[in-house]
Design an enzyme around this catalytic site. Structure first.
Site, short mmCIF file in Angstrom:
data_model
loop_
_atom_site.label_atom_id
_atom_site.label_comp_id
_atom_site.label_asym_id
_atom_site.label_seq_id
_atom_site.Cartn_x
_atom_site.Cartn_y
_atom_site.Cartn_z
N HIS A 124 11.57 -57.52 -34.14
CA HIS A 124 10.65 -56.45 -33.72
C HIS A 124 11.44 -55.19 -33.32
CE1 HIS A 124 7.02 -55.13 -31.15
NE2 HIS A 124 7.96 -54.30 -30.80
N GLU A 125 12.48 -55.37 -32.51
CA GLU A 125 13.24 -54.20 -32.02
C GLU A 125 14.01 -53.53 -33.15
OE1 GLU A 125 12.39 -53.09 -29.24
OE2 GLU A 125 11.38 -54.92 -28.63
N HIS A 183 11.90 -51.26 -35.14
CA HIS A 183 11.69 -49.95 -34.50
C HIS A 183 12.72 -48.92 -35.00
CE1 HIS A 183 8.52 -50.13 -31.51
NE2 HIS A 183 8.99 -51.24 -30.98
N GLN A 190 11.85 -45.61 -28.88
CA GLN A 190 10.70 -45.69 -27.97
C GLN A 190 10.86 -44.78 -26.77
OE1 GLN A 190 10.70 -50.27 -27.91
NE2 GLN A 190 8.56 -49.75 -27.62
N GLY A 210 11.75 -56.36 -24.77
CA GLY A 210 12.64 -55.59 -25.62
C GLY A 210 12.27 -54.12 -25.61
N CYS A 255 3.85 -54.62 -27.77
CA CYS A 255 4.89 -53.60 -27.81
C CYS A 255 4.62 -52.61 -26.68
CB CYS A 255 4.83 -52.88 -29.16
SG CYS A 255 6.04 -51.55 -29.32
N LEU A 256 5.66 -52.22 -25.95
CA LEU A 256 5.48 -51.28 -24.84
C LEU A 256 4.93 -49.94 -25.33
CD1 LEU A 256 8.69 -52.02 -22.74
CD2 LEU A 256 6.35 -52.78 -22.28
NI NI Z 1 8.01 -52.56 -29.70
#
Ligand code: NI
Length: 160
Positions: free
Chosen positions: A130-131, A134, A51, A46, A88-89
């Protein structure tokens, strides 16, 4: 298409709330296509617009079957519970246990602005929530109960 730079943890942009997507135009399509390429290359499940430094309410979620494009997503319903590993990226090299609902139903707009609903269980539910977090400036690190040790990362086959 072009790759976008993924912001990491310390960037203050990640803590800001994003504004709604209002224009469903070429600029949005380019952003979505770039984010998809960035997500694939990073091997993630995701990616949310903040981000990549764009404070708009949109994210991508890979269900394993398709990459969902979610504009202005809202959680309609959650149920159950799962305790699982999350990463998480924007937090490279770290993974932790986070308690999440096991099911989520989400309402969102597609790239043409049409509203639709999508449901997910297990990893997909985790990723949807999660997304969407963000988009309100929240990271999973606020909810992590315990980070994985180096040993555990090897054991679970995640990259440190
Ligand atoms: Ni993330």
């Amino acid at each position: 298409m072009a790759l976008r730079n993924i912001l990491t943890d310390r960037d203050p942009q990640l803590r800001k709330a994003s504004r709604p997507v209002t224009e469903f135009n070429d600029r949005l399509f380019t952003l979505l296509d770039d984010m998809k390429e960035t997500l694939e290359l990073a091997n993630g499940v995701g990616l949310a617009a903040p981000q990549v430094g764009v404070l708009r309410r949109l994210c991508l979620v890979d269900t394993g079957e398709e990459v969902l494009e979610l504009m202005n997503p809202e959680i309609l319903e959650t149920s159950g519970e799962q305790d699982g590993i999350e990463g998480c990226l924007s937090v490279p090299g770290r993974y932790g246990f986070v308690l999440r609902p096991n099911y989520a139903k989400v309402r969102a707009q597609d790239r043409s602005g049409n509203w639709f609903e999508v449901e997910g269980e297990a990893l997909t539910a985790r990723c949807l929530i999660h997304e969407i977090e963000h988009l309100d400036g929240h990271l999973y690190t606020e909810k992590v109960t315990r980070y994985l040790t180096d040993e555990e990362m090897k054991e679970y086959g995640v990259e440190g």
